[in-house]
Design an enzyme around this catalytic site. Structure first.
Site, short mmCIF file in Angstrom:
data_model
loop_
_atom_site.label_atom_id
_atom_site.label_comp_id
_atom_site.label_asym_id
_atom_site.label_seq_id
_atom_site.Cartn_x
_atom_site.Cartn_y
_atom_site.Cartn_z
N HIS A 167 10.19 107.64 -21.59
CA HIS A 167 10.70 108.97 -22.10
C HIS A 167 9.32 109.66 -22.11
O HIS A 167 8.31 108.73 -22.59
CB HIS A 167 11.37 109.47 -23.21
N PRO A 168 9.12 110.82 -22.15
CA PRO A 168 7.62 111.45 -22.43
C PRO A 168 7.06 111.04 -24.04
O PRO A 168 7.96 111.02 -24.64
CB PRO A 168 7.84 112.99 -22.49
N LEU A 225 26.86 82.13 30.05
CA LEU A 225 27.24 81.75 28.47
C LEU A 225 28.84 81.52 28.46
O LEU A 225 29.13 80.82 27.56
CB LEU A 225 26.76 82.88 27.58
N TYR A 232 36.01 68.45 26.57
CA TYR A 232 35.10 69.58 26.39
C TYR A 232 33.65 69.07 26.90
O TYR A 232 33.19 69.76 27.84
CB TYR A 232 34.96 69.89 25.04
N ASN A 287 24.68 72.97 17.33
CA ASN A 287 25.85 73.86 16.97
C ASN A 287 25.05 75.15 16.41
O ASN A 287 24.06 75.13 15.77
CB ASN A 287 26.34 73.41 15.70
#
Length: 385
Positions: free
Chosen positions: A292-293, A53, A107, A136
């Site tokens: 809530h309860p 690589l 390159y 890419n």
């Protein structure tokens, strides 16, 4: 199995090394910029395969292309040649070249020269060589503001830094790093197994890593901005499959630690709180609420909308009433029992906290709530005498 990874500290190399480290039968030997080319003969003589690589793509001077791509590959090929001659064994090589090798630039020329060196090695010794001309590559751990548009866009968009787009319609070919790692390793592993079993005649040539996605610069930027906006809209893109899945994973990997969390709106009244967590374009939304309860929530019906409830804390009583027949049904569930309760179109329904503690309930609805068309009609559920 012992494998040499050159360029191990680079973008693809880091991903490769981590993947290989997850495999108990593989020992990884690395070659990075901290190593000297003179170390290659000894490193190569003790490995079974090579993942090549290493390379240069952003030098200060063009002659560094030759040193980092062509000359290094020549030194590697020389080391493999010597092992084939002295040890009478092959060391298969997979090489990450570039689609730039087809183009006439410094390159690309250096990568093409490196390919030719490896192909000559194969012709001379029959040592297996597989060349991947990569598009890419994008994914986690790629350096932004270097040679990856995706990395730069992710980094900048997350940090509210403007991105520079010269041509939104310009097309780019993209390949995901995990796909690259998977396909290159699969080929190398397949060849090594076959060689060890004497079941193949060595082959070489060009190989494909993919899938390759062709997108425009504008499409990528737009999609990344959608990801960013999802923290405000709560609407997630379709991030479960294909290219969008991979792009989203890449985007999230660039989050700085102070952005690992974000808040969502919370709506509260005397009954408890209601919080929307996530919305999707075509698979509904997720939320939770508390009660809530003694508190009852709901008391309405839908024509088309459906919901799934999961009590994760507390005790609940669900009541249902058919809007035409008047049929009544009730059931009880609690946080100790992972039981989904599904609402059915045409049945009015409610949920009551019948415990002594606060009740917490997860909720999925098959559509995003639309205040203009809520498909929600009040109708309290009364248990028959």
């Amino acid at each position: 199995m012992k494998l040499l990874v050159t360029g191990a500290s680079g973008f693809v190399g880091k991903n490769f090394v981590v993947h290989l480290s997850e495999m108990p039968d593989i020992e990884v030997v690395t070659f990075t910029r901290d190593n000297h080319v003179s170390e290659l003969p000894e490193l190569v003589s003790n490995v079974d395969g090579i993942i090549h690589l290493a390379g240069i793509n952003r030098p200060q001077h063009n002659d560094e292309f030759i040193q980092g791509n062509t000359d290094l590959t020549q030194a590697l090929a020389n080391a493999v040649f010597n092992v084939v001659q002295s040890q009478q064994r092959f060391i298969p090589i997979v090489y990450s070249s570039s689609i730039q090798a087809e183009r006439d630039n410094p390159y690309g020329q250096s990568k093409k020269a490196a390919e030719d060196i490896l192909l000559k090695l194969s012709d001379t010794t029959e040592n297996p060589v597989y060349i991947y001309r990569l598009a890419n590559v994008f994914g986690k751990w790629c350096k932004p503001n270097y040679n990856s548009m995706v990395a730069t866009f992710c980094h900048n968009i997350i940090r509210d830094i403007p991105i520079d787009i010269h041509n939104e319609g310009a097309e780019v070919q993209l390949v995901y790093v995990d796909d690259v790692v998977s396909m290159m390793f699969a080929r190398l592993n397949e060849v090594l197994i076959a060689l060890q079993a004497n079941e193949m005649t060595p082959t070489s040539g060009f190989a494909l890593a993919g899938p390759v996605y062709t997108k425009t610069v504008g499409q990528i930027a737009k999609q990344l901005n959608y990801f960013k906006e999802s923290r405000q809209t709560l609407i997630s893109e379709r991030v479960g499959t294909g290219f969008i899945r991979k792009l989203y994973s890449t985007y999230v990997s660039y989050l700085p630690i102070d952005k690992f969390t974000y808040t969502v709106p919370k709506y509260g009244d005397e009954r408890g709180v209601f919080v929307e967590m996530l919305k999707t374009p075509d698979a509904g939304q997720f939320s939770y609420f508390t009660a809530h309860p003694g508190i009852t929530r709901g008391g309405h019906y839908h024509h088309t909308k459906t919901e799934k409830f999961l009590v994760i804390k507390g005790k609940a009583c669900f009541k249902f009433k058919h809007m035409v027949t008047g049929e009544f049904y009730e059931l009880f569930t609690d946080g100790e029992t992972p039981e989904i309760v599904e609402t059915v179109p045409g049945w009015s329904h409610d949920i009551t906290n019948v415990g002594s503690d606060e009740m917490v309930v997860m909720l999925w609805a098959n559509e995003i709530f639309d205040r203009e068309n809520p498909d929600t009609f009040a109708c309290p559920v009364v248990k028959p005498e």
